[in-house]
Design an enzyme around this catalytic site. Sequence first.
Site, PDB file in Angstrom:
ATOM      1  N   LYS A   1      -2.482 -32.830  40.082  1.00 43.81           N
ATOM      2  CA  LYS A   1      -3.682 -32.455  39.334  1.00 43.81           C
ATOM      3  C   LYS A   1      -3.721 -30.989  38.917  1.00 43.81           C
ATOM      4  O   LYS A   1      -4.564 -30.607  38.106  1.00 43.81           O
ATOM      5  CB  LYS A   1      -4.944 -32.822  40.120  1.00 43.81           C
ATOM      6  CG  LYS A   1      -5.100 -34.285  40.434  1.00 43.81           C
ATOM      7  CD  LYS A   1      -5.213 -35.235  39.251  1.00 43.81           C
ATOM      8  CE  LYS A   1      -6.217 -34.903  38.208  1.00 43.81           C
ATOM      9  NZ  LYS A   1      -6.667 -36.099  37.462  1.00 43.81           N
TER      10      LYS A   1
HETATM   11  N1  PMP Z   1      -2.667 -39.427  43.213  1.00 44.69           N
HETATM   12  C1  PMP Z   1      -3.555 -38.598  43.760  1.00 44.69           C
HETATM   13  C2  PMP Z   1      -3.396 -38.224  45.202  1.00 44.69           C
HETATM   14  C3  PMP Z   1      -4.621 -38.094  43.001  1.00 44.69           C
HETATM   15  O1  PMP Z   1      -5.517 -37.263  43.565  1.00 44.69           O
HETATM   16  C4  PMP Z   1      -4.742 -38.505  41.655  1.00 44.69           C
HETATM   17  C5  PMP Z   1      -5.867 -37.985  40.811  1.00 44.69           C
HETATM   18  N2  PMP Z   1      -7.157 -38.311  41.229  1.00 44.69           N
HETATM   19  C6  PMP Z   1      -3.819 -39.415  41.133  1.00 44.69           C
HETATM   20  C7  PMP Z   1      -2.776 -39.835  41.935  1.00 44.69           C
HETATM   21  C8  PMP Z   1      -3.963 -39.994  39.755  1.00 44.69           C
HETATM   22  O2  PMP Z   1      -3.746 -39.131  38.714  1.00 44.69           O
HETATM   23  P1  PMP Z   1      -4.515 -39.286  37.326  1.00 44.69           P
HETATM   24  O3  PMP Z   1      -5.910 -38.758  37.523  1.00 44.69           O
HETATM   25  O4  PMP Z   1      -3.706 -38.468  36.398  1.00 44.69           O
HETATM   26  O5  PMP Z   1      -4.555 -40.732  36.937  1.00 44.69           O
END
Ligand code: PMP
Length: 326
Positions: A45
């Site tokens: 992120k």
């Molecule tokens: N894995 C973790 C540990 C996350 O915190 C997030 C984001 N909330 C994601 C995956 C998913 O990423 P995205 O928001 O880009 O879909």
Amino acid sequence: MGICREGIVDAIGQTPLIRLRGLSEESGCEILGKAEWMNPGGSVKDRAAWSMIRQAEQSGALYPGGAVVEGSAGNTGIGLMHVCAARGYRCVIVIPETQTQEKIDLLRVLGAEVYTVPAAPYSDPQNFQKVAARMAAEMDNAIWVNQFDNTANRDAHYETTGPEIWQQTEGRIDAFVSAVGTGGTLAGVSRALKERNPSIQIVLADPVGSALYNFVHHGEPSPTEGRSITEGIGSSRVTANLAGSEIDDALCVPDCETVPMVHRLLREEGLFVGSSTGVNVSAALTLARRLGPGHTIVTMLCDGGARYASRLFNQEWLAERGLGPV
Ligand code: PMP
């Protein structure tokens, strides 16, 4: 002075692509993980956090002395806090109290103003994102980041993560697999890869209880049975970031596969990762078995295991949920 990065924001991205040896040998495919926990804030992120702040600065919405307000399961908040510290903004994070204490504590240590709220569905006005939106509206000189529907999030992955994967595999990639929280990662990476080679398969890895498996297979988001211990992923709706993405397939990954995979990655590869990475890598292995030997599959190693030590690496906690010992 040689090659030098210009501050923390310039140190985001360009993460290694790591071959997962045991899983690659077992499947006959190349299973590769993008080491996103190596970003300065420790997760995938960071890329989105910087992109959303940068676009807010460029549009004039955010300027010196301003405040950045966001609802986050933890990682976006942590990424935002790092960038805010470096650029002189106040950072206010609303986080559901169901998230690990490790993430909540880290946000406070970094200097964020943290408000915990009970978990509530998106339709509820007490949902963490809606609380954050109201807080920002009531403050002077504050922006609500709105990571779910702010497409500066997916732009980060379209501009950086996707092209990096293409370069690191020298274009030899058959499939990309990723779980979805906001959808920024899957949407941005898939667009970048499909532009370069439309036959690359894009596969959404969904934890149980999330609505996106049904969205991909039946065109409508509706939840699958059960509840997952995973954090930061799964969604009840198609966000603005995810909308319009070309997704070829979806796999639903149960916690009883995710948890052993996280522990396997530590024991077999020495990689200490969180639960969403377990979902991603489990789905990559399932896909490798379906495609057969000789294919290259890339997925995301989203964040580190220390953020979940009290749960995912706590045998008692796992056993109480029928997920251990592992
Ligand atoms: N894995 C973790 C540990 C996350 O915190 C997030 C984001 N909330 C994601 C995956 C998913 O990423 P995205 O928001 O880009 O879909």
